[in-house]
Design an enzyme around this catalytic site. Structure first.
Site, PDB file in Angstrom:
ATOM      1  N   ASN A 198       0.858  -1.243  -0.117  1.00  0.00           N
ATOM      2  CA  ASN A 198      -0.057  -0.196  -0.016  1.00  0.00           C
ATOM      3  C   ASN A 198       0.846   1.265  -0.096  1.00  0.00           C
ATOM      4  O   ASN A 198       1.898   1.346   0.359  1.00  0.00           O
ATOM      5  CB  ASN A 198      -0.900  -0.053   1.183  1.00  0.00           C
ATOM      6  CG  ASN A 198      -0.483   0.537   2.494  1.00  0.00           C
ATOM      7  OD1 ASN A 198      -0.496   2.101   2.331  1.00  0.00           O
ATOM      8  ND2 ASN A 198       0.105   0.064   3.486  1.00  0.00           N
ATOM      9  N   ARG A 199       0.398   2.309  -0.623  1.00  0.00           N
ATOM     10  CA  ARG A 199       1.019   3.311  -0.536  1.00  0.00           C
ATOM     11  C   ARG A 199      -0.348   4.411  -0.478  1.00  0.00           C
ATOM     12  O   ARG A 199      -0.203   5.527  -1.379  1.00  0.00           O
ATOM     13  CB  ARG A 199       1.919   3.847  -1.737  1.00  0.00           C
ATOM     14  CG  ARG A 199       1.218   3.716  -3.105  1.00  0.00           C
ATOM     15  CD  ARG A 199       2.049   4.031  -4.259  1.00  0.00           C
ATOM     16  NE  ARG A 199       1.588   4.133  -5.702  1.00  0.00           N
ATOM     17  CZ  ARG A 199       1.863   2.944  -6.486  1.00  0.00           C
ATOM     18  NH1 ARG A 199       2.618   2.116  -6.223  1.00  0.00           N
ATOM     19  NH2 ARG A 199       1.358   2.809  -7.675  1.00  0.00           N
ATOM     20  N   ASN A 209      -4.215   5.072  16.149  1.00  0.00           N
ATOM     21  CA  ASN A 209      -2.710   5.192  15.667  1.00  0.00           C
ATOM     22  C   ASN A 209      -2.895   6.767  14.967  1.00  0.00           C
ATOM     23  O   ASN A 209      -3.770   6.861  13.941  1.00  0.00           O
ATOM     24  CB  ASN A 209      -2.811   4.024  14.410  1.00  0.00           C
ATOM     25  CG  ASN A 209      -1.269   3.941  13.934  1.00  0.00           C
ATOM     26  OD1 ASN A 209      -0.967   5.077  13.126  1.00  0.00           O
ATOM     27  ND2 ASN A 209      -0.598   2.675  14.085  1.00  0.00           N
ATOM     28  N   SER A 213       5.313   4.914   8.965  1.00  0.00           N
ATOM     29  CA  SER A 213       4.721   4.549   7.639  1.00  0.00           C
ATOM     30  C   SER A 213       5.791   5.106   6.546  1.00  0.00           C
ATOM     31  O   SER A 213       6.192   6.308   6.434  1.00  0.00           O
ATOM     32  CB  SER A 213       3.548   5.381   7.442  1.00  0.00           C
ATOM     33  OG  SER A 213       3.092   5.331   6.214  1.00  0.00           O
TER      34      SER A 213
END
Length: 348
Positions: free
Chosen positions: A111-112, A141, A175
């Protein structure tokens, strides 16, 4: 619809574009169409971590429910905790599509997404509206916006907004899809953020989520910095930007964070290292590549008090959760452990 039936429909959902399928799954959950796991948890699975009681150590990792749209239906599937987010101070669209890719041959995901979401205000409204008491622990989060961010301001402000409606918060500095975010894992930047968090006198446990791509030499200083500032625990780990040679999917060269089975070995090695370094001063959550009871048990034995997964849930659906709970309880009893806590770190 019972979890097994919902899981039986997963092949149909996987026929759709990954992001479309994900959105459909969230809607189905929010409408109550995934059913619930009504079987009581085996008492051997009950545990405590950073002052909170968990009915079992299995949790849904952040990234699945970014906007807290389906927290309660997810809890009803049998998770001991659900971590919503990453949420950012302001709404943002994230990166251009396509930005979510299935690596079917590897049972993995890239995922991006870029922390797309509706922002902290909507997130808090949804959590505050949930009927209490909740059947599981809820975590939040926290991320930062792509533009106009000030981490030392934003992380404490979001924590204050979540006080009383989330059970714990996670500072996501790992991330790979927000420019500059992973730079916050540098010792000086992380210390500045944690000092700002401490100054705001948070009323709930704070955890930090780290990347599996950190060098071994950088980890000891980060662990000590977290301990010195009263951080409750670490989540090990986020997705990886590495691409193992074992990957078979034609989607493997896509940019973004890789999650799924290839992450299991490196994330577990880092978990084991941090468990030894922290020597009981931090609570650790094992995340990365978990798709079976055996793998969840391996994370616990490597030092994790709790375990999270995401990619395997996306592939197998709701039936995975009760299956993993049953298997984990059997493994603990087989090896003579009376509690999850008794097994934590025995292989580290």
């Amino acid at each position: 619809m019972i979890p097994a039936l919902a899981s039986a429909l997963m092949p149909l959902i996987r026929g759709l574009d990954p992001e479309t399928a994900h959105g459909l799954a969230l809607k189905a959950l929010s409408w109550g169409l995934a059913g619930r796991d009504s079987t009581p948890d085996d008492p051997v699975l009950a545990t405590r971590a950073f002052g909170l009681a968990f009915r079992n150590p299995l949790g849904l990792a952040a990234g699945f429910d970014k906007d807290a749209a389906a927290v309660l239906p997810l809890m009803r599937l049998g998770f001991g905790h659900v971590e919503a987010g990453s949420v950012t101070p302001r709404a943002q669209p994230g990166n251009p599509r396509p930005r979510l890719f299935r690596l079917e041959e590897d049972r993995s995901v890239i995922n991006r997404m870029g922390m797309n979401g509706l922002g902290i205000d909507v997130f808090c409204q949804r959590l505050a509206a949930l009927p209490r008491p909740l059947p599981a622990v809820v975590g939040a989060n926290l991320g930062i916006n792509k533009e106009g961010s000030d981490p030392e301001r934003d992380y404490p402000a979001m924590t204050r907004a979540l006080t009383g409606i989330a059970d714990y918060v996670v500072v996501n500095v790992s991330s790979p899809n927000t420019p500059g975010l992973r730079d916050l894992q540098g010792e000086a930047r992380l210390i500045a953020i944690l000092d700002a968090m401490a100054a705001s006198a948070p009323a709930m446990p704070i955890l930090v989520k780290l990347a599996p791509d950190l060098s071994e030499d950088a980890i000891p200083a980060l662990v000590e910095a977290c301990i010195a500032r009263g951080i409750a625990g670490l989540i090990l780990t986020n997705t990886t930007i590495e691409r193992p040679a074992s990957l078979r999917s034609p989607q493997a060269p896509e940019a973004g964070g890789l999650s799924g089975p290839p992450l299991f070995a490196p994330s577990t090695a880092m978990l084991r290292q941090v468990y030894r370094l922290s020597a009981g001063r931090l609570t650790l959550i094992g995340c990365g590549g978990v798709g079976s009871a055996e793998q969840a048990y391996a994370k616990i034995r490597a030092g994790a008090s709790l375990v999270q997964f995401y990619a395997a849930f996306a592939y197998d659906g709701p039936a995975l959760v009760p299956r993993m709970k049953t298997g984990l309880a059997a493994l603990l009893r087989r090896d003579g452990f009376a509690t999850v806590a008794d097994a934590v770190g025995v292989d580290a």
